[in-house]
Design an enzyme around this catalytic site. Structure first.
Site, PDB file in Angstrom:
ATOM      1  N   TYR A  42     -12.439  15.210  -5.034  1.00  0.00           N
ATOM      2  CA  TYR A  42     -11.526  14.427  -4.187  1.00  0.00           C
ATOM      3  C   TYR A  42     -10.131  15.031  -4.144  1.00  0.00           C
ATOM      4  CZ  TYR A  42     -15.357  11.135  -4.482  1.00  0.00           C
ATOM      5  OH  TYR A  42     -16.601  10.563  -4.420  1.00  0.00           O
ATOM      6  N   ASP A  43      -9.577  15.090  -2.923  1.00  0.00           N
ATOM      7  CA  ASP A  43      -8.243  15.657  -2.712  1.00  0.00           C
ATOM      8  C   ASP A  43      -7.155  14.595  -2.634  1.00  0.00           C
ATOM      9  OD1 ASP A  43      -9.340  18.231  -2.508  1.00  0.00           O
ATOM     10  OD2 ASP A  43      -9.777  17.922  -0.384  1.00  0.00           O
ATOM     11  N   THR A  44      -7.520  13.386  -2.174  1.00  0.00           N
ATOM     12  CA  THR A  44      -6.558  12.294  -2.048  1.00  0.00           C
ATOM     13  C   THR A  44      -6.974  11.160  -2.969  1.00  0.00           C
ATOM     14  OG1 THR A  44      -6.049  12.845   0.255  1.00  0.00           O
ATOM     15  CG2 THR A  44      -5.494  10.618  -0.483  1.00  0.00           C
ATOM     16  N   ARG A  78     -13.123  12.988   1.284  1.00  0.00           N
ATOM     17  CA  ARG A  78     -12.569  13.586   0.078  1.00  0.00           C
ATOM     18  C   ARG A  78     -11.438  12.718  -0.486  1.00  0.00           C
ATOM     19  NH1 ARG A  78     -14.327  18.315  -1.442  1.00  0.00           N
ATOM     20  NH2 ARG A  78     -12.453  18.749  -2.649  1.00  0.00           N
TER      21      ARG A  78
END
Length: 297
Positions: free
Chosen positions: A18-20, A239
């Site tokens: 995950y990016d956020t 993500r």
């Protein structure tokens, strides 16, 4: 079925996936004025790995600027444009969706943070922290002057709520044609450092009962809150993960928005609510004891 995180590889895999990262605050990062162990280190780890960090709270007693002060006092890095509170989202909804005429205003049951966000969005208001309404004197309908320009009643958490505020709100909602009934959020309780207290949902409950109708709810789990965030921030839902302590707000909010969800057990939700024969039908994607567990990644 939720996946229970326990080993270092579990946490490392989520950091990669995950990016956020969207965080609830009360019960996730802190309880009252006490930090959850490891919260600061984990947030620092996320930033070091270039993750986008957002704070999504139903707290309507503070504006984003005043909430930033709480982050600062607790030693948690945060920027105003990363903080999305239900007071801010409510003000944006009134200014951008309702688009009240210039002469119109709202009647507030709430605190200074809600008033500040309304001012910043150019929304005129009465009530709230006005000393005239903060009274334990009996309400006199005979002496009450109805303001015909009140086009909405906004109700948030108000620790000085009283019969006068309820009575005025009721008059506007029943006597001003088209007056909108809006609540910042519907949390029944909220966690303080010393235990649970009635939340904004409990404050609005008497009006709902008297009116016999439900309000427009802005905060989690309503999609209105996510729309407010998406208008300001770009993120890929596939993500993105929502981290919260409450099934019926945080986890539902994430699910409604099409993002993954992680439940921590440092706030409202108990282990007994996610396991056994009486487990909730709201099922998060992941469960861990505390946000501090990510220190092992």
């Amino acid at each position: 079925m939720s996946r229970r995180l326990s080993a270092p590889p579990d946490y490392a895999a989520l950091l990669d996936k995950y990016d956020t990262w969207m965080f609830d605050c009360d019960g996730v990062l802190w309880q009252g004025d006490k930090l959850i162990d490891g919260a600061v280190e984990v947030l620092r780890l996320l930033r070091e790995r270039k993750k986008q960090v957002l704070f999504v709270t139903n707290n309507a007693t503070k504006s984003r600027r005043s909430y930033k002060t709480k982050f600062d006092d607790l030693g948690v890095e945060a920027h105003v444009d990363e903080i999305y509170g239900s007071a801010y989202a409510t003000a944006v909804y009134i200014s951008s969706v309702l688009k009240l005429a210039k002469e119109k205003k709202v009647y507030v049951i709430g605190m200074a943070g809600l008033e500040e966000e309304l001012r910043d969005e150019g929304v005129a208001y009465i009530g709230g922290t006005d000393p005239v309404d903060k009274t334990l004197e009996s309400f006199s309908l005979e002496r009450f002057d109805l303001d015909p320009n009140v086009a909405a009643v906004v109700c948030g958490l108000d620790t000085t709520v009283n019969y006068t505020k309820y009575s005025k709100a009721f008059q506007y909602l029943t006597r001003n044609p088209g007056c909108q009934f809006i609540v910042t959020n519907e949390d029944s309780t909220y966690p303080s450092a010393h235990g649970l207290l009635p939340g904004a949902g409990a404050i609005s409950a008497p009006l709902r009962y008297a009116l016999g109708k439900d309000p427009i709810s802005i905060g989690k789990p309503a999609k209105t809150m996510l729309d407010c965030i998406q208008a300001k921030v770009h993120f890929d839902p596939a993500r993105t993960i929502m981290v919260g302590d409450r099934l019926n707000t945080d986890i539902l909010f994430g699910q409604a928005g099409g993002v993954s969800t992680l439940l921590v057990l440092t706030g409202i939700t108990l282990e007994s609510e996610i396991t056994g024969p009486n487990a909730s039908t709201i099922v998060p994607d992941y469960v861990t004891s505390s946000i501090g567990d990510f220190r092992s990644a």
